[in-house]
Design an enzyme around this catalytic site. Structure first.
Site, PDB file in Angstrom:
ATOM      1  N   LYS A 160       0.808  -1.210   0.000  1.00  0.00           N
ATOM      2  CA  LYS A 160       0.000   0.000   0.000  1.00  0.00           C
ATOM      3  C   LYS A 160       0.852   1.277   0.000  1.00  0.00           C
ATOM      4  O   LYS A 160       0.655   2.162  -0.832  1.00  0.00           O
ATOM      5  CB  LYS A 160      -0.897  -0.033   1.245  1.00  0.00           C
ATOM      6  CG  LYS A 160      -1.660   1.208   1.516  1.00  0.00           C
ATOM      7  CD  LYS A 160      -2.482   1.011   2.770  1.00  0.00           C
ATOM      8  CE  LYS A 160      -1.620   0.987   4.018  1.00  0.00           C
ATOM      9  NZ  LYS A 160      -1.460   2.285   4.646  1.00  0.00           N
ATOM     10  N   THR A 161       1.771   1.356   0.922  1.00  0.00           N
ATOM     11  CA  THR A 161       2.575   2.567   1.041  1.00  0.00           C
ATOM     12  C   THR A 161       3.429   2.769  -0.200  1.00  0.00           C
ATOM     13  O   THR A 161       3.604   3.883  -0.687  1.00  0.00           O
ATOM     14  CB  THR A 161       3.485   2.499   2.284  1.00  0.00           C
ATOM     15  OG1 THR A 161       2.699   2.062   3.379  1.00  0.00           O
ATOM     16  CG2 THR A 161       4.063   3.849   2.599  1.00  0.00           C
ATOM     17  N   ASP A 201      -4.356   8.423   2.482  1.00  0.00           N
ATOM     18  CA  ASP A 201      -3.896   7.142   3.020  1.00  0.00           C
ATOM     19  C   ASP A 201      -4.912   6.641   4.053  1.00  0.00           C
ATOM     20  O   ASP A 201      -5.587   7.441   4.690  1.00  0.00           O
ATOM     21  CB  ASP A 201      -2.532   7.379   3.687  1.00  0.00           C
ATOM     22  CG  ASP A 201      -1.839   6.077   4.027  1.00  0.00           C
ATOM     23  OD1 ASP A 201      -2.257   5.028   3.506  1.00  0.00           O
ATOM     24  OD2 ASP A 201      -0.880   6.116   4.823  1.00  0.00           O
ATOM     25  N   GLU A 202      -5.005   5.356   4.247  1.00  0.00           N
ATOM     26  CA  GLU A 202      -5.871   4.766   5.285  1.00  0.00           C
ATOM     27  C   GLU A 202      -7.304   5.313   5.232  1.00  0.00           C
ATOM     28  O   GLU A 202      -7.863   5.717   6.247  1.00  0.00           O
ATOM     29  CB  GLU A 202      -5.290   5.022   6.686  1.00  0.00           C
ATOM     30  CG  GLU A 202      -3.852   4.615   6.872  1.00  0.00           C
ATOM     31  CD  GLU A 202      -3.681   3.159   7.271  1.00  0.00           C
ATOM     32  OE1 GLU A 202      -4.629   2.363   7.074  1.00  0.00           O
ATOM     33  OE2 GLU A 202      -2.588   2.818   7.747  1.00  0.00           O
ATOM     34  N   GLN A 218      -9.306  -3.474   7.583  1.00  0.00           N
ATOM     35  CA  GLN A 218      -8.423  -3.005   8.655  1.00  0.00           C
ATOM     36  C   GLN A 218      -8.944  -1.738   9.327  1.00  0.00           C
ATOM     37  O   GLN A 218      -8.186  -0.970   9.901  1.00  0.00           O
ATOM     38  CB  GLN A 218      -7.014  -2.774   8.121  1.00  0.00           C
ATOM     39  CG  GLN A 218      -6.342  -4.063   7.681  1.00  0.00           C
ATOM     40  CD  GLN A 218      -4.882  -3.852   7.327  1.00  0.00           C
ATOM     41  OE1 GLN A 218      -4.064  -3.516   8.164  1.00  0.00           O
ATOM     42  NE2 GLN A 218      -4.566  -4.049   6.056  1.00  0.00           N
ATOM     43  N   ARG A 250      -0.041  -9.428  10.873  1.00  0.00           N
ATOM     44  CA  ARG A 250       1.258  -8.814  11.182  1.00  0.00           C
ATOM     45  C   ARG A 250       2.378  -9.834  11.052  1.00  0.00           C
ATOM     46  O   ARG A 250       3.551  -9.483  11.009  1.00  0.00           O
ATOM     47  CB  ARG A 250       1.307  -8.244  12.611  1.00  0.00           C
ATOM     48  CG  ARG A 250       0.364  -7.096  12.936  1.00  0.00           C
ATOM     49  CD  ARG A 250       0.390  -6.013  11.937  1.00  0.00           C
ATOM     50  NE  ARG A 250      -0.717  -6.197  10.997  1.00  0.00           N
ATOM     51  CZ  ARG A 250      -0.858  -5.505   9.878  1.00  0.00           C
ATOM     52  NH1 ARG A 250       0.028  -4.602   9.547  1.00  0.00           N
ATOM     53  NH2 ARG A 250      -1.871  -5.727   9.059  1.00  0.00           N
TER      54      ARG A 250
END
Length: 765
Positions: free
Chosen positions: A47-48, A235-236, A266, A612
């Site tokens: 994503k980033t 973002d997010e 998420q 994670r």
DNA sequence: TGGGGGCACCTTTTT
DNA sequence: GGTGCCCCCA
């Protein structure tokens, strides 16, 4: 909507090296332009990378200049990371991406330019939660409302909720109005906003709310930003609240070039006002939106990914993704049942030592808990073993009392009108100026319509205040004047040191003999040091208002211990997920408050936790849990049942759960709270309360020693009598046949076997 | 005014 | 079980 195909773009622009190594879906997410784009990026799908590459791509292809891009994130950490990564791609030019930051910092930037439009001066201060609470407390008292029943905290939450929804005091509906103090909520909200304006202050919510108001009401200002921002990146997106959504929608109307990246699975901040719905209805809000899915996971092995994916399919409110990885096989997700929290901590510590003995670093591992109270058992164990660990997201540096006191001194020196700062430090260190005196000053200030410093000056010349208080005030005001004088021609960090010294603040902690005092002095030193990193006092104060913590060097070889919320965006080869028990995870309290929606959010939290892990995820639950000094008999989390069996390996060390056969399906799930052994009056009361929407804790069941008495919810004294139903860690359910002092004779259901259980009472811890 | 004792509270917390 | 807060007393 013109959508250039990828080959069109390749033809139009020279090859772009930063695109190398992206997979097809990532490339699409980077290159799809000229219209709204939603990038649904599953956990670990890059994503980033996509977001930073997209930003770099816009700049490199000359579509926009750095100051024409608005790029918002939620955390300072994410913003910083983006700056660094974009910088690495396109060189130093990023320093010139002025509108890359958090929602709040970008809003603050905008608001400082137009503050007068909402009745503020551009030098407004940003309040933190502590100031906010003190202010609200005053307001509640002034309105003569019972502050026990309607606490400042409660009001703060309520107002925050309204602000998160972008609602002004005048816009509250009937329902909202009655949600605090029998209809007085609206008035209190309005009073609070008026007070903030008088004090020239903003709380966090206001940064967004005021900006939103300006955009809504000042067409010319909005048009200016429409011209300015040719591209909007977010973002997010799954964590945006209504106010942020409206804010974005207004800004994006200009260029229609908005790209939001997020993962509906998420979204874990619903309790802070985040609306998963925002991401779920993106294509309706932004007509013609392209949706790009990133489904290739680069982080975890097949079993881990499959377990998490299987779990999250139980959620209804989701857009749905099918994550896949080329990393086949690996280890199954391990599920372990343990006797209690201590055993759990022992087990986890032991597993970490095993891992480290195979020449892995400690920093490979993380322990992710649902609530911070769960950390203590692990800390105790780690300390006992000398196992290196760090707690991530502990008490925040800038929220510590001593740091805030020091800030208050600086704020008051900068502006003598800062009443909140005045109140905070007028008697810190103790100067003999007590509550009564402060009240007198406050009342006089209100009557004369001046700030408290001015009121104090006037009063100190009359006989209103006498004795020690009077001389102290005079000394204090004189000191302030002197420091303001010095502020003109000395560096702000040096001035801070002088002030802390001369005010007696440092001395106060030096004389304090409690063990914490040394740490406080350290913090003050650290504070002065970090002030020196900023050009001006203003820049420093702005920074501390918007940033919650100092960066800590994260390169030490330590186990990470943190909450699931703090773990978002991180990854570790080996992850422990303790406390998977009903009432702990999913958290009973959030279920009580918000029902199904909360359950789905808890499930997403579980999903975040498992994803994670890169190589190994170890999930544990216990039979008995000590919560706030009381023992609870607990049952495994429903989330364990929801994991796809093929990707899970279950073992049990407790003897409670049948571990005779291999595989998850053989784990015996004890009765749920509705089953007969939980049909006690206590459980019934508890269930009734929950159903009625009232929060209440599950009843305490005596779980001391190795014997649990089932269903004696009301009575926790550990008295046993013939006929009591009991539960033993090795033998399961049984019935007490005979009581003889500390000796019990129990017949166990399963084996029909009679056992004498000796002296369990005297073994009580 | 300030300290001590009793008492209620107790999740998550990017800003 | 631990902590922060409020009230009362010196």
């Amino acid at each position: 909507m013109s959508n250039l195909s990828i080959s069109d773009m390749a033809r139009a622009k020279p090859p772009t090296p930063y695109l190398d190594g992206l997979n097809d879906e990532q490339r699409k997410a980077v290159e799809t332009m000229d219209g709204p784009v939603l990038v649904l990026a599953g956990a670990g799908t890059g994503k980033t990378r996509v977001l930073t590459t997209r930003l770099a791509h816009i700049l490199a292809t000359g579509r926009a200049r750095p100051w024409e891009i608005l790029c918002v994130t939620f955390t300072n950490k994410a913003a910083r990371e983006m700056k660094e990564r974009v910088g690495a791609i396109i060189g130093d030019a990023v320093e010139g991406v002025p509108w890359l930051g958090t929602f709040h910092s970008v809003s603050a930037q905008i608001l400082r330019r137009h503050a007068e439009l909402v009745g503020l001066k551009s030098s407004f201060t940003i309040l933190d939660t502590d100031d906010q609470l003190r202010l609200l407390k005053q307001i509640i008292r002034a309105a003569e409302i019972d502050e026990k029943r309607w606490t400042p905290r409660h009001l703060a939450q309520t107002i925050d909720g309204w602000k998160n929804r972008g609602v002004l005091p005048s816009e509250l509906d009937e329902n909202d109005r009655w949600s605090f103090a029998e209809g007085k909520g609206q008035e209190l909200y309005a009073t609070y906003q008026a007070r903030l304006r008088t004090l020239n202050c903003c709380d966090f919510g206001d940064l967004l709310l005021h900006t939103l108001t300006i955009f809504k009401t000042q067409a010319d200002v909005l048009a200016e930003y429409h011209r300015k921002f040719r591209y909007v990146l977010v973002d997010e997106y799954q964590d945006t609240n209504v106010a942020q959504y409206l804010w974005l929608r207004l800004l994006a109307q200009g260029s229609n070039n908005i790209c939001c990246v997020g993962d509906d699975d998420q979204s874990i901040y619903g309790w802070r006002g985040a609306e998963v719905d925002n991401i779920l209805r993106f294509d309706k809000d932004f007509p013609g939106a392209e949706v790009v899915r990133l489904e290739r996971n680069y982080r975890s092995t097949e079993h881990i990914l499959a377990a998490a994916s299987g779990l999250i399919t139980s959620n209804k409110d989701r857009l749905g993704k099918t994550l896949w990885t080329e990393d086949e096989g690996g280890e199954k997700v391990e599920v372990r049942g343990l006797w209690d929290g201590e055993a759990e901590a022992r087990f986890v510590a032991e597993e970490i030592e095993n891992w480290v003995s195979k020449s892995h670093p400690y920093s490979d591992t993380a322990v992710l808990v649902r609530a911070s109270w769960q950390m203590r058992a692990f800390e105790d164990r780690f300390i006992m073993l000398g196992l290196p660990y760090k707690v991530i997201g502990g008490p925040r540096f800038f929220e510590r009392a001593e740091v805030r006191d020091a800030h208050a001194y600086m704020r008051l020196v900068r502006s003598h009108e800062d009443d909140l700062a005045f109140e905070r430090i007028i008697n810190t260190p103790k100067r003999g100026i007590g509550d009564t005196t402060v009240q007198k000053i406050a009342i006089a200030a209100r009557e004369m319509n001046v700030c408290m410093s001015d009121a104090a000056r006037t009063l100190s010349q009359t006989d209103e205040i006498r004795g020690k208080a009077r001389t102290s005030i005079k000394v204090f005001l004189r000191d302030m004047d002197r420091w303001r004088e010095q502020a003109r021609d000395s560096r702000h960090d040096e001035l801070a040191e002088i002030i802390l010294d001369e005010s007696g603040y440092t001395a106060m902690w030096r004389e304090d003999k409690t063990p914490q005092a040394a740490g406080k002095l350290e913090n003050l030193k650290e504070l002065v040091r970090s002030m020196g990193e900023y050009e001006t006092l203003e820049a420093y104060l702005e920074h501390v208002a918007l940033v919650t913590d100092l960066d800590r060097a994260g390169d030490e070889d330590e186990v990470s211990l943190m909450t699931l919320h703090a773990a978002k965006g991180l990854e570790f080869p080996l992850v422990f997920l303790p406390g998977w028990e009903e009432t702990v995870f999913p958290s009973q309290r959030s279920l009580d408050e918000k029902g199904t929606r909360a359950l789905e959010e808890e499930r997403r939290l579980a999903y975040v936790g498992i994803t994670r892990a890169r190589e190994r995820a170890v999930l544990t639950f216990t039979a008995n849990r000590m919560i706030y000094g009381r023992w609870h008999s607990v049952i495994p989390s429903r989330f364990i049942d929801e994991l796809p069996a093929d990707h899970v390996e279950a073992r049990s060390d407790t003897g409670i759960y049948d571990s005779s056969g291999p595989g998850f399906e053989n784990v015996h799930t004890p009765p749920s709270p509705s089953a007969s052994s939980y049909s006690s009056p206590g459980w019934k009361r508890y269930q009734a309360n929950s159903a009625a929407g009232k929060g209440s804790r599950p009843p305490t069941i005596n779980a001391k020693a190795n014997l649990i008495q089932s269903g004696n919810a009301g009575d926790t004294t550990g008295k046993w009598k013939t006929g009591d139903r009991v539960f033993h860690d090795k033998f399961g359910y049984g019935k007490v046949k005979r009581v003889d002092g500390s000796k019990l004779t129990v017949r166990f259901d399963k084996a029909g076997e009679k056992k004498v259980v000796e002296s369990f009472l005297k073994d009580l811890p």
